[in-house]
Design a protein around this motif. Structure first.
Motif, PDB file in Angstrom:
ATOM      1  N   VAL A  66       9.303  10.644   7.108  1.00  0.00           N
ATOM      2  CA  VAL A  66       9.268   9.297   6.950  1.00  0.00           C
ATOM      3  C   VAL A  66       9.062   8.449   8.245  1.00  0.00           C
ATOM      4  O   VAL A  66      10.018   8.815   8.992  1.00  0.00           O
ATOM      5  CB  VAL A  66      10.558   8.771   6.113  1.00  0.00           C
ATOM      6  N   ASP A  67       8.282   7.507   8.612  1.00  0.00           N
ATOM      7  CA  ASP A  67       8.127   6.909   9.806  1.00  0.00           C
ATOM      8  C   ASP A  67       8.948   5.718   9.940  1.00  0.00           C
ATOM      9  O   ASP A  67       9.668   5.357   8.841  1.00  0.00           O
ATOM     10  CB  ASP A  67       6.859   6.588  10.119  1.00  0.00           C
TER      11      ASP A  67
ATOM     12  N   THR B 147       8.472   2.735   9.646  1.00  0.00           N
ATOM     13  CA  THR B 147       8.215   1.604   8.842  1.00  0.00           C
ATOM     14  C   THR B 147       8.718   2.159   7.254  1.00  0.00           C
ATOM     15  O   THR B 147       8.183   1.336   6.438  1.00  0.00           O
ATOM     16  CB  THR B 147       6.762   1.217   8.793  1.00  0.00           C
ATOM     17  N   ASN B 148       9.264   3.096   7.064  1.00  0.00           N
ATOM     18  CA  ASN B 148       9.416   3.683   5.969  1.00  0.00           C
ATOM     19  C   ASN B 148       8.277   4.142   4.837  1.00  0.00           C
ATOM     20  O   ASN B 148       8.273   4.189   3.730  1.00  0.00           O
ATOM     21  CB  ASN B 148      10.621   2.971   5.107  1.00  0.00           C
ATOM     22  N   ARG B 149       7.305   4.755   5.723  1.00  0.00           N
ATOM     23  CA  ARG B 149       6.210   5.049   4.961  1.00  0.00           C
ATOM     24  C   ARG B 149       6.393   6.541   5.076  1.00  0.00           C
ATOM     25  O   ARG B 149       6.733   7.335   5.974  1.00  0.00           O
ATOM     26  CB  ARG B 149       4.933   4.752   5.630  1.00  0.00           C
TER      27      ARG B 149
END
Length: 225
Positions: free
Chosen positions: A133-134, A136-138
């Motif tokens: 998960v990055d 930005t919560n992607r």
């Protein structure tokens, strides 16, 4: 700003950034086998010890045979063998370490991150749902099959789960000899964070927080038996 000053400023920033973002210091010799005369590497956690004379090094210093079979399995169906200079002195100062991870059917490697290293995971056998998960919560995730690899950028939370019908084995490599490891569930519920804060953050009741604490708090040592 004077043109020459601008050039020197750019050079300084480039040099500073290369130092800041390097995972481990670059070695200044071919290799560094810790010298036992200055104490065992186990006595100082993953620090760089004085090297023994390179003429005393042998082929065995650069071979590790402790990953032929899985380690001990946890309640989550995960067994890991982490290899760093404590176990394998030959990689001391080389800026790397690695791990063997075995997953039972349905087993998971819970969400975690490595604060000091990027990891590349290679699926030796099995089918593994893998991702990270990055900031930005992607989420970037999919099922990896035997022979495929995935990279987890440094400091980002990642995870694995065996979704196949047979045991899975994953080999992970890090660009640091001391990557660090912080498992998210244990860090949140096993570290002693204030109960009220956790209740507000996760919308859990005091009873639920207590249940999570009992699950993730470190087990107290019983002493010698």
């Amino acid at each position: 700003m004077h043109p020459n000053l601008s050039v020197w400023l750019v050079i300084f920033l480039l040099q500073y950034s290369s130092i800041t973002f390097a995972s481990d210091p670059d070695p200044i010799q071919d290799f560094c086998i810790p010298n036992p005369k200055f104490g065992s590497i186990k006595t100082i956690h993953l620090t760089i010890l004085p090297c023994k004379n390179s003429s005393e090094a042998t082929t065995d210093d650069f071979i590790f045979s402790g990953m032929k079979i899985p380690g001990n399995f946890s309640d989550t169906g995960l067994a890991t063998i982490s290899v760093n200079p404590v176990l394998f002195p030959g990689i001391n100062t080389l800026g790397m370490s690695f791990v063997r991870a075995d997953l039972k059917v349905g087993g998971i490697n819970p969400p975690h991150f490595h604060p000091r290293a990027t990891e590349i995971a290679y699926v030796v056998q099995g089918s593994v749902y893998s991702g990270f998960v990055d900031s930005t919560n992607r989420v970037f995730a999919r099922i990896l099959e035997q022979g495929e690899a995935m990279v987890y950028p440094r400091g980002l939370m990642h995870f694995q789960m065996n979704v196949g019908k047979k045991p899975a084995t994953v080999f992970g490599s890090f660009n640091s000899q001391n990557p660090g490891l912080q498992r998210i569930p244990a860090a949140i519920f096993g570290s002693g964070i204030n109960d009220e804060l956790l209740e507000k953050a996760f919308g859990l009741s005091p009873k639920q927080i207590d249940s999570m604490r009992r699950r993730f708090e470190p087990k107290k040592s019983r002493g010698r038996e």
